[in-house]
Enzyme design. Sequence first.
Site, short mmCIF file in Angstrom:
data_model
loop_
_atom_site.label_atom_id
_atom_site.label_comp_id
_atom_site.label_asym_id
_atom_site.label_seq_id
_atom_site.Cartn_x
_atom_site.Cartn_y
_atom_site.Cartn_z
N TRP A 172 0.81 -1.22 0.00
CA TRP A 172 0.00 0.00 0.00
C TRP A 172 0.84 1.27 0.00
O TRP A 172 0.48 2.26 -0.66
CB TRP A 172 -1.00 0.00 1.16
N ASP A 194 -1.12 6.42 6.51
CA ASP A 194 -2.26 5.61 6.09
C ASP A 194 -2.48 4.58 7.19
O ASP A 194 -1.69 3.65 7.35
CB ASP A 194 -1.94 4.92 4.75
N LYS A 241 -12.49 -1.48 8.19
CA LYS A 241 -11.81 -2.52 8.98
C LYS A 241 -12.19 -2.32 10.46
O LYS A 241 -13.09 -2.98 10.95
CB LYS A 241 -10.32 -2.49 8.73
N1 PMP Z 1 -4.31 1.32 2.44
C1 PMP Z 1 -4.38 0.22 3.20
C2 PMP Z 1 -3.36 0.01 4.27
C3 PMP Z 1 -5.40 -0.72 2.97
O1 PMP Z 1 -5.48 -1.82 3.72
C4 PMP Z 1 -6.35 -0.47 1.95
C5 PMP Z 1 -7.48 -1.43 1.69
N2 PMP Z 1 -7.27 -2.74 1.93
C6 PMP Z 1 -6.22 0.68 1.20
C7 PMP Z 1 -5.20 1.56 1.46
C8 PMP Z 1 -7.21 1.00 0.12
O2 PMP Z 1 -8.37 1.38 0.76
P1 PMP Z 1 -9.71 1.78 0.00
O3 PMP Z 1 -10.15 0.54 -0.71
O4 PMP Z 1 -10.59 2.19 1.13
O5 PMP Z 1 -9.41 2.88 -0.93
#
Ligand code: PMP
Length: 360
Positions: free
Chosen positions: A102, A169, A193
């Site tokens: 991520w 994040d 989550k």
């Molecule tokens: N960052 C992290 C650490 C994640 O776990 C996720 C989703 N699994 C995201 C970003 C992307 O999130 P979203 O689908 O809400 O845009």
Amino acid sequence: MIRVYNFSPGPSMLPLEVLQQASQGLINYQNSGMGVAEFSHRSAMFGDILQACIKNFKTLLNIPEHYHVLFTQGGAVAQNALVPMNLLKNQSLAQYGITGHWSQKSYEEAQRYASFAKIECVHQAPRDINLAHWQVNEQAAYLHLCSNETVDGIQLFDVPTTGVPIVADMSSDILSRPIKVENYGVIYGGAQKNIGISGLTFLIVRDDLLGRHLDICPQIFQWEQMAKHQSLLNTPSTFAIYIAHLVFEHWLNLGGMPYIEKNNQEKAKMLYDCIDQSALYHNDVEKSHRSHMNVVFRLADESLNQAFLDQAKMHQLEGLKGHKQVGGMRASIYNAMPLEGVAKLIDYMKAFEKNGGTSF
Ligand code: PMP
């Protein structure tokens, strides 16, 4: 109804009590004759929900007065673009620590704004994370990191020592343990989550970082505007905010962050101990950075992967397949996963190993 233990990385399990309250609120909120998803975001009833939601979030995480809590949409992925758009006015540098899937994506998206400021990587080594080695330039507008790499099962339990605003994040470890909010400039993530359901993005922004947006930043996504209008620039995800409100209340009533942290530490220890004591399962993450939220593991004999998943499902254990990019298994044990769910998974893993992958 048999409720399964759902180890999915998100959307994921919610406390049953919250679901029961929400199902009532969906139909008839406080005997108003209307459900929460039906009344106006400008109504006094919704205003009360929003204010209580923000207040409880602030209480739970001990968020200081000089931070704004904002709710928006587009998920954490939208913030990958909106972080540079909101922070790069008159700036020449932004830095990114890359520790997994991520944060790599955040860095790549930020490169699209490289004509406004240099976008630099300070660290890129998922397997060797030593925050003391991060080369942070004190002139940077911000340092971005991902506190919990949901795909790779890597968590940062600390932050680099720097005067540069840290943008984190925290999609997958927000509210999993107490943190010092003052260590961060901005905290953001998707709600699906530990906070509630998808369709809601949370932001915690230090007040002095408002108003640094590029001119190209759409007004609807300017954090300064959101703060001015208390997250009501347009119609927010009202039902998702209601769920977040119920989730915050639920944990506050049970004892808040100390209660949550104790449970999470216990669950993670049980599962890592099981993995470490087994000849079939293994986890390669450096021990001090093993995620308490997403426990990744592989089977020594990967030809057993499908049998592992199929039989797990038969035992009411769902969502254990690892992310397609890394393979293997992943058990996401967010706040709402009860201890009994982890104990049941461990019993299953031991029985699967003992039976050599044959049905039992
Ligand atoms: N960052 C992290 C650490 C994640 O776990 C996720 C989703 N699994 C995201 C970003 C992307 O999130 P979203 O689908 O809400 O845009």
